[in-house]
Design a protein around this motif. Structure first.
Motif, mmCIF file in Angstrom:
data_model
loop_
_atom_site.group_PDB
_atom_site.id
_atom_site.type_symbol
_atom_site.label_atom_id
_atom_site.label_comp_id
_atom_site.label_asym_id
_atom_site.label_seq_id
_atom_site.Cartn_x
_atom_site.Cartn_y
_atom_site.Cartn_z
ATOM 1 N N LEU A 170 63.385 76.617 -43.667
ATOM 2 C CA LEU A 170 63.999 77.691 -43.292
ATOM 3 C C LEU A 170 63.682 78.448 -42.107
ATOM 4 N N ALA A 171 62.534 78.521 -41.307
ATOM 5 C CA ALA A 171 62.296 78.513 -40.349
ATOM 6 C C ALA A 171 61.171 77.097 -39.627
ATOM 7 N N ALA A 172 60.535 77.782 -38.728
ATOM 8 C CA ALA A 172 60.009 77.380 -37.221
ATOM 9 C C ALA A 172 59.042 77.512 -37.344
ATOM 10 N N ASP A 173 58.284 78.390 -37.507
ATOM 11 C CA ASP A 173 56.700 79.508 -37.664
ATOM 12 C C ASP A 173 56.200 78.277 -38.213
ATOM 13 N N LEU A 197 61.299 69.119 -36.606
ATOM 14 C CA LEU A 197 62.548 70.540 -36.111
ATOM 15 C C LEU A 197 63.054 69.953 -34.639
ATOM 16 N N GLU A 198 62.765 69.088 -33.610
ATOM 17 C CA GLU A 198 63.155 69.051 -31.763
ATOM 18 C C GLU A 198 63.937 67.965 -32.582
ATOM 19 N N ALA A 199 63.906 66.828 -32.891
ATOM 20 C CA ALA A 199 65.087 65.961 -32.924
ATOM 21 C C ALA A 199 66.323 66.964 -34.028
ATOM 22 N N PHE A 200 66.168 67.420 -34.299
ATOM 23 C CA PHE A 200 66.989 68.265 -35.421
ATOM 24 C C PHE A 200 67.553 69.409 -34.116
ATOM 25 N N LEU A 201 67.138 70.058 -33.493
ATOM 26 C CA LEU A 201 67.217 71.558 -33.185
ATOM 27 C C LEU A 201 66.990 71.545 -31.430
ATOM 28 N N GLY A 202 67.102 70.214 -30.856
ATOM 29 C CA GLY A 202 66.781 69.656 -29.220
ATOM 30 C C GLY A 202 65.121 70.830 -29.218
ATOM 31 N N PRO A 203 65.348 70.574 -27.309
ATOM 32 C CA PRO A 203 64.105 71.586 -27.047
ATOM 33 C C PRO A 203 63.985 72.806 -27.674
ATOM 34 N N PRO A 204 62.407 73.193 -27.813
ATOM 35 C CA PRO A 204 62.280 74.229 -27.885
ATOM 36 C C PRO A 204 62.346 75.418 -26.807
ATOM 37 N N ALA A 207 69.502 77.431 -27.679
ATOM 38 C CA ALA A 207 70.193 78.524 -28.728
ATOM 39 C C ALA A 207 70.643 77.679 -30.055
ATOM 40 N N ALA A 208 70.018 76.564 -30.380
ATOM 41 C CA ALA A 208 69.899 76.163 -31.946
ATOM 42 C C ALA A 208 68.766 76.630 -32.822
ATOM 43 N N TRP A 209 67.311 77.240 -32.243
ATOM 44 C CA TRP A 209 65.770 77.746 -32.463
ATOM 45 C C TRP A 209 66.292 78.884 -32.587
ATOM 46 N N GLN A 210 67.160 79.456 -32.901
ATOM 47 C CA GLN A 210 67.748 81.247 -33.120
ATOM 48 C C GLN A 210 69.013 81.469 -33.626
ATOM 49 N N ASP A 211 69.588 80.141 -34.250
ATOM 50 C CA ASP A 211 70.466 80.118 -35.300
ATOM 51 C C ASP A 211 70.107 80.490 -36.662
ATOM 52 N N PRO A 212 70.665 81.631 -37.188
ATOM 53 C CA PRO A 212 70.141 81.322 -39.191
ATOM 54 C C PRO A 212 70.225 80.048 -39.455
ATOM 55 N N TYR A 213 71.889 79.643 -39.292
ATOM 56 C CA TYR A 213 72.380 78.566 -40.094
ATOM 57 C C TYR A 213 71.490 77.456 -39.960
ATOM 58 N N ALA A 214 70.611 77.534 -39.416
ATOM 59 C CA ALA A 214 69.953 76.284 -38.777
ATOM 60 C C ALA A 214 68.253 76.258 -39.721
ATOM 61 N N LEU A 215 67.958 77.703 -38.791
ATOM 62 C CA LEU A 215 66.380 78.081 -39.413
ATOM 63 C C LEU A 215 66.618 79.781 -40.323
ATOM 64 N N PRO A 216 67.424 79.608 -41.808
ATOM 65 C CA PRO A 216 67.591 80.533 -42.737
ATOM 66 C C PRO A 216 67.056 82.001 -42.112
ATOM 67 N N LEU A 217 65.671 81.565 -42.635
ATOM 68 C CA LEU A 217 65.065 82.830 -42.903
ATOM 69 C C LEU A 217 64.882 83.776 -41.465
ATOM 70 N N LEU A 218 65.919 83.185 -40.676
ATOM 71 C CA LEU A 218 66.605 84.162 -39.277
ATOM 72 C C LEU A 218 67.486 85.316 -40.435
ATOM 73 N N ALA A 219 68.249 84.824 -41.042
ATOM 74 C CA ALA A 219 68.993 86.085 -40.962
ATOM 75 C C ALA A 219 68.932 87.334 -41.332
ATOM 76 N N LYS A 220 69.419 88.389 -40.598
ATOM 77 C CA LYS A 220 68.663 89.312 -40.951
ATOM 78 C C LYS A 220 69.314 89.994 -41.979
ATOM 79 N N ASP A 221 70.262 89.294 -42.812
ATOM 80 C CA ASP A 221 70.295 89.640 -44.490
ATOM 81 C C ASP A 221 71.198 89.012 -44.865
ATOM 82 N N LEU A 222 69.924 89.328 -46.097
ATOM 83 C CA LEU A 222 70.687 87.592 -47.264
ATOM 84 C C LEU A 222 71.336 88.347 -48.038
ATOM 85 N N ALA A 223 72.271 89.783 -48.041
ATOM 86 C CA ALA A 223 73.005 89.726 -49.829
ATOM 87 C C ALA A 223 74.099 89.205 -49.923
ATOM 88 N N GLY A 224 74.813 88.839 -50.431
ATOM 89 C CA GLY A 224 75.916 88.174 -50.987
ATOM 90 C C GLY A 224 76.000 86.706 -50.965
#
Length: 295
Positions: A170-173, A197-204, A207-224
């Motif tokens: 769910l994250a890359a931390d 993670l690098e195979a999935f997202l590309g080089p660190p 943009a993909a490393w900031q996409d919550p659909y790829a790393l859901p814990l980046l989402a600002k809000d989980l409501a709904g």
């Protein structure tokens, strides 16, 4: 072994298929299994459908397999999907999504969404109640499940009935307590996870490393988001992110249940016929799917 990430990609995949084949159990009797193809953005998506005997339509589960988005197939998870279908009394639709690094995010999410759309439009042909569809997945498949739920919410599309996340990514931390404690854990090391993670997202830094659909814990809000069941393993680098996601769901008002396996490692479901605690963990997952599917 951990050094397998240094092998040529075909050898990595062949090794994982051989390992899974060694653990593979027979399918339960009476199960109807059907292989189909679903049209997707990248072409035909292979899907394997597992349907228990039933006179009426059953809830459907769109399943994403684990393997770091790089490994895995319909074969590596065949027995687990078959047993899940029977134990939870659901129709499981296992998705053979495109693999990284040849296909990076969002190819995998696109394939999962395409199969979900197919299930909603044509599920009754396969014994699925289109109004009761969940998503489930282990490890990388857990990420795909959570990513789908976020995508559906953000795009105003009909939401999943529930999400089941099994030792999910769910994250890359890699500075969490569980990453530090389990950097050299059996079944998944921190170095292996960095490779995946690098195979999935590309080089660190891309943009993909900031996409919550790829790393859901980046989402600002989980409501709904839909109700959730989150299973985590104590000897797994990913443990803490699963717990964090569950806690954020609860804080956002989303019903979520957390199942901890303190002495299990990543991929423990595969050991369910060799370990009583692993079997108990698998049965808990199946029971959660049944509860969420049948209400």
């Amino acid at each position: 072994p951990p050094e397998s990430t240094e092998w040529p990609l075909p050898e990595q995949r062949r090794g994982w298929e051989d390992c899974c084949r060694a653990f593979r159990a027979p399918r339960p009797e009476g199960l109807v299994v059907e292989d189909i193809g679903v049209a997707g953005k990248g072409g035909r998506i292979p899907v394997r459908i597992y349907r228990p005997p039933a006179e009426s339509l059953l809830p459907g589960v769109v399943y994403g397999h684990g393997g770091g988005w790089v490994l895995g197939s319909l074969e590596t998870h065949d027995d687990m999907c078959a047993e899940l279908a029977v134990a939870a009394d659901v129709v499981v639709m296992a998705v053979d999504y495109r693999l990284a690094p040849g296909n990076r995010h969002p190819a995998q999410l696109d394939d999962m969404l395409s199969v979900l759309a197919y299930a909603r439009e044509n599920g009754a042909l396969h014994g699925v109640d289109p109004s009761r569809i969940l998503a489930d997945g282990d490890s990388a498949g857990g990420q795909l499940t959570a990513g789908m739920a976020l995508f559906l919410r953000d795009h105003g599309l009909p939401q999943l009935a529930a999400q089941v996340l099994i030792y999910p990514v769910l994250a890359a931390d890699m500075e969490t307590g569980s990453y530090r404690a389990n950097a050299h854990a059996p079944c998944l090391t921190a170095d292996e996870m960095a490779y995946f993670l690098e195979a999935f997202l590309g080089p660190p830094g891309t943009a993909a490393w900031q996409d919550p659909y790829a790393l859901p814990l980046l989402a600002k809000d989980l409501a709904g988001l839909p109700p959730a069941f989150v299973a985590v393993a104590g000897h797994d680098p990913l443990h803490d992110e699963g717990v964090a996601f569950h806690e954020r769901l609860v804080a956002a008002g989303v019903a979520s249940e957390l199942r901890g396996e303190p002495v299990r490692a990543q991929s423990y479901m595969r050991a369910r016929h060799h370990s009583e605690p692993a079997l108990a963990g698998f049965r808990a997952i199946a029971a959660a799917v049944r509860r969420l599917a049948h209400g």
